[in-house]
Each structure stands twice: as C-alpha cells, then as structure tokens.
Motif scaffolding. Structure first.
Motif, PDB file in Angstrom:
ATOM      1  N   GLN A 144      47.172  -1.934 -11.729  1.00 35.80           N
ATOM      2  CA  GLN A 144      47.828  -2.936 -12.575  1.00 35.80           C
ATOM      3  C   GLN A 144      47.687  -2.576 -14.053  1.00 35.80           C
ATOM      4  OE1 GLN A 144      46.041  -6.586 -11.274  1.00 35.80           O
ATOM      5  NE2 GLN A 144      47.318  -6.712  -9.433  1.00 35.80           N
ATOM      6  N   ARG A 145      46.489  -2.108 -14.453  1.00 39.58           N
ATOM      7  CA  ARG A 145      46.294  -1.685 -15.843  1.00 39.58           C
ATOM      8  C   ARG A 145      47.195  -0.495 -16.170  1.00 39.58           C
ATOM      9  NH1 ARG A 145      40.599  -2.410 -14.918  1.00 39.58           N
ATOM     10  NH2 ARG A 145      40.441  -0.169 -14.632  1.00 39.58           N
ATOM     11  N   PHE A 146      47.276   0.437 -15.233  1.00 38.58           N
ATOM     12  CA  PHE A 146      48.136   1.607 -15.425  1.00 38.58           C
ATOM     13  C   PHE A 146      49.592   1.186 -15.602  1.00 38.58           C
ATOM     14  CE2 PHE A 146      50.751   5.084 -13.696  1.00 38.58           C
ATOM     15  CZ  PHE A 146      50.386   6.091 -14.583  1.00 38.58           C
ATOM     16  N   ARG A 147      50.055   0.256 -14.765  1.00 37.93           N
ATOM     17  CA  ARG A 147      51.425  -0.246 -14.894  1.00 37.93           C
ATOM     18  C   ARG A 147      51.651  -0.893 -16.245  1.00 37.93           C
ATOM     19  NH1 ARG A 147      51.081  -3.625 -10.380  1.00 37.93           N
ATOM     20  NH2 ARG A 147      51.997  -5.194 -11.709  1.00 37.93           N
ATOM     21  N   MET A 148      50.681  -1.661 -16.715  1.00 38.18           N
ATOM     22  CA  MET A 148      50.818  -2.334 -18.014  1.00 38.18           C
ATOM     23  C   MET A 148      50.898  -1.313 -19.147  1.00 38.18           C
ATOM     24  SD  MET A 148      51.170  -5.331 -17.363  1.00 38.18           S
ATOM     25  CE  MET A 148      50.580  -6.962 -17.340  1.00 38.18           C
ATOM     26  N   GLN A 149      50.214  -0.184 -19.000  1.00 36.61           N
ATOM     27  CA  GLN A 149      50.259   0.849 -20.032  1.00 36.61           C
ATOM     28  C   GLN A 149      51.567   1.632 -19.986  1.00 36.61           C
ATOM     29  OE1 GLN A 149      46.824   3.216 -19.172  1.00 36.61           O
ATOM     30  NE2 GLN A 149      45.411   1.844 -20.226  1.00 36.61           N
ATOM     31  N   ILE A 150      52.075   1.871 -18.805  1.00 34.39           N
ATOM     32  CA  ILE A 150      53.243   2.735 -18.679  1.00 34.39           C
ATOM     33  C   ILE A 150      54.563   1.980 -18.836  1.00 34.39           C
ATOM     34  CG2 ILE A 150      53.577   2.662 -16.183  1.00 34.39           C
ATOM     35  CD1 ILE A 150      53.901   5.720 -16.335  1.00 34.39           C
TER      36      ILE A 150
ATOM     37  N   PRO B 230      55.798  -0.190 -21.111  1.00 32.82           N
ATOM     38  CA  PRO B 230      56.474  -0.077 -22.416  1.00 32.82           C
ATOM     39  C   PRO B 230      57.047   1.323 -22.656  1.00 32.82           C
ATOM     40  CG  PRO B 230      54.335  -1.130 -22.673  1.00 32.82           C
ATOM     41  CD  PRO B 230      54.419  -0.640 -21.263  1.00 32.82           C
ATOM     42  N   ARG B 231      56.347   2.339 -22.185  1.00 33.77           N
ATOM     43  CA  ARG B 231      56.845   3.712 -22.355  1.00 33.77           C
ATOM     44  C   ARG B 231      58.111   3.927 -21.530  1.00 33.77           C
ATOM     45  NH1 ARG B 231      50.919   6.357 -21.829  1.00 33.77           N
ATOM     46  NH2 ARG B 231      50.183   5.743 -23.896  1.00 33.77           N
ATOM     47  N   LEU B 232      58.128   3.381 -20.323  1.00 29.93           N
ATOM     48  CA  LEU B 232      59.331   3.490 -19.496  1.00 29.93           C
ATOM     49  C   LEU B 232      60.491   2.740 -20.119  1.00 29.93           C
ATOM     50  CD1 LEU B 232      57.890   3.157 -15.884  1.00 29.93           C
ATOM     51  CD2 LEU B 232      58.844   5.197 -16.959  1.00 29.93           C
ATOM     52  N   ASP B 233      60.222   1.561 -20.681  1.00 30.68           N
ATOM     53  CA  ASP B 233      61.275   0.798 -21.359  1.00 30.68           C
ATOM     54  C   ASP B 233      61.843   1.601 -22.530  1.00 30.68           C
ATOM     55  OD1 ASP B 233      61.019  -1.316 -19.616  1.00 30.68           O
ATOM     56  OD2 ASP B 233      59.704  -2.474 -20.945  1.00 30.68           O
ATOM     57  N   ASN B 234      60.964   2.241 -23.309  1.00 32.19           N
ATOM     58  CA  ASN B 234      61.420   3.074 -24.426  1.00 32.19           C
ATOM     59  C   ASN B 234      62.249   4.248 -23.918  1.00 32.19           C
ATOM     60  OD1 ASN B 234      60.178   1.464 -26.323  1.00 32.19           O
ATOM     61  ND2 ASN B 234      58.344   2.720 -26.438  1.00 32.19           N
ATOM     62  N   PHE B 235      61.796   4.880 -22.853  1.00 38.80           N
ATOM     63  CA  PHE B 235      62.511   6.011 -22.281  1.00 38.80           C
ATOM     64  C   PHE B 235      63.899   5.587 -21.805  1.00 38.80           C
ATOM     65  CE2 PHE B 235      63.632   8.576 -18.528  1.00 38.80           C
ATOM     66  CZ  PHE B 235      63.726   9.819 -19.137  1.00 38.80           C
ATOM     67  N   ILE B 236      63.976   4.466 -21.122  1.00 40.91           N
ATOM     68  CA  ILE B 236      65.265   3.968 -20.636  1.00 40.91           C
ATOM     69  C   ILE B 236      66.187   3.653 -21.815  1.00 40.91           C
ATOM     70  CG2 ILE B 236      66.377   2.037 -19.447  1.00 40.91           C
ATOM     71  CD1 ILE B 236      63.943   2.082 -17.526  1.00 40.91           C
ATOM     72  N   GLY B 237      65.639   3.071 -22.869  1.00 38.57           N
ATOM     73  CA  GLY B 237      66.433   2.794 -24.063  1.00 38.57           C
ATOM     74  C   GLY B 237      66.977   4.075 -24.687  1.00 38.57           C
ATOM     75  N   GLU B 238      66.150   5.113 -24.731  1.00 42.04           N
ATOM     76  CA  GLU B 238      66.587   6.399 -25.269  1.00 42.04           C
ATOM     77  C   GLU B 238      67.680   7.023 -24.413  1.00 42.04           C
ATOM     78  OE1 GLU B 238      65.886   7.934 -28.146  1.00 42.04           O
ATOM     79  OE2 GLU B 238      64.709   6.186 -28.717  1.00 42.04           O
ATOM     80  N   VAL B 239      67.545   6.885 -23.093  1.00 45.35           N
ATOM     81  CA  VAL B 239      68.571   7.424 -22.195  1.00 45.35           C
ATOM     82  C   VAL B 239      69.896   6.707 -22.427  1.00 45.35           C
ATOM     83  CG1 VAL B 239      69.273   7.596 -19.763  1.00 45.35           C
ATOM     84  CG2 VAL B 239      66.966   8.274 -20.447  1.00 45.35           C
ATOM     85  N   HIS B 240      69.857   5.388 -22.598  1.00 48.25           N
ATOM     86  CA  HIS B 240      71.091   4.636 -22.867  1.00 48.25           C
ATOM     87  C   HIS B 240      71.695   5.049 -24.209  1.00 48.25           C
ATOM     88  CE1 HIS B 240      71.206   1.982 -19.429  1.00 48.25           C
ATOM     89  NE2 HIS B 240      69.919   1.727 -19.586  1.00 48.25           N
TER      90      HIS B 240
END
Length: 86
Positions: free
Chosen positions: A31-37, A39-49
């Motif tokens: 769960q901690r790992f998911r919480m850390q990753i 925001p990074r995934l959201d940023n990555f998805i935003g960059e892809v868009h």
C-alpha cells in the motif's frame, strides 16, 4: 511451443501476477509503495497525453504543408491523401 509448455508458462505468469497484486493490495508495504508510485504514474500518463497532442498537431501541420505544396505546384498528391487516411 507445445501445449504443456504453454500451460506451464500461463500458470507461471498467472502466479506471478497474483503475487504482485497480492503484495500491492494486501500488504502494508504494498500500500505504501502504491501511494508512492501513483503520483508518478499520473504524471507519466499526463505526459503521454501531452505527447499525443503534440504528435497530432505536428501531423496536422504536415498535412497542411502537403496540401499547400500541392496547391502551389498545381497538383494534388493522391498517394499522400491515402497514407493520411490510414
């Protein structure tokens, strides 16, 4: 690859996926790992868009350039129109 190898490979892939999902959703560390990753995934998805939008704009500019060139030279490039349609 024969049927036995496919079954074995599918079983191993399924077990690995289950282990990863179990870790991520059933353990505190997961769960901690998911919480850390997340925001990074959201940023990555935003960059892809953003990249997709940039590519679409570049494509439109190229198409307009080809159309303008065709008008200037007095011909329309049917091959380019066909490629663009796909």
């Amino acid at each position: 690859m024969d049927d036995k190898a496919r079954v074995l490979m599918s079983t191993l892939v399924g077990a690995a996926a289950g282990a990863v999902l179990g870790f991520l959703y059933l353990t505190e560390r997961g769960q901690r790992f998911r919480m850390q990753i997340e925001p990074r995934l959201d940023n990555f998805i935003g960059e892809v868009h953003h990249l997709r939008g940039t590519v679409m704009k570049a494509r439109e500019a190229a198409n307009e350039g080809w159309r303008s060139l065709g008008e200037v030279t007095g011909r329309v490039d049917r091959e380019w129109d066909r490629k663009r349609a796909h």
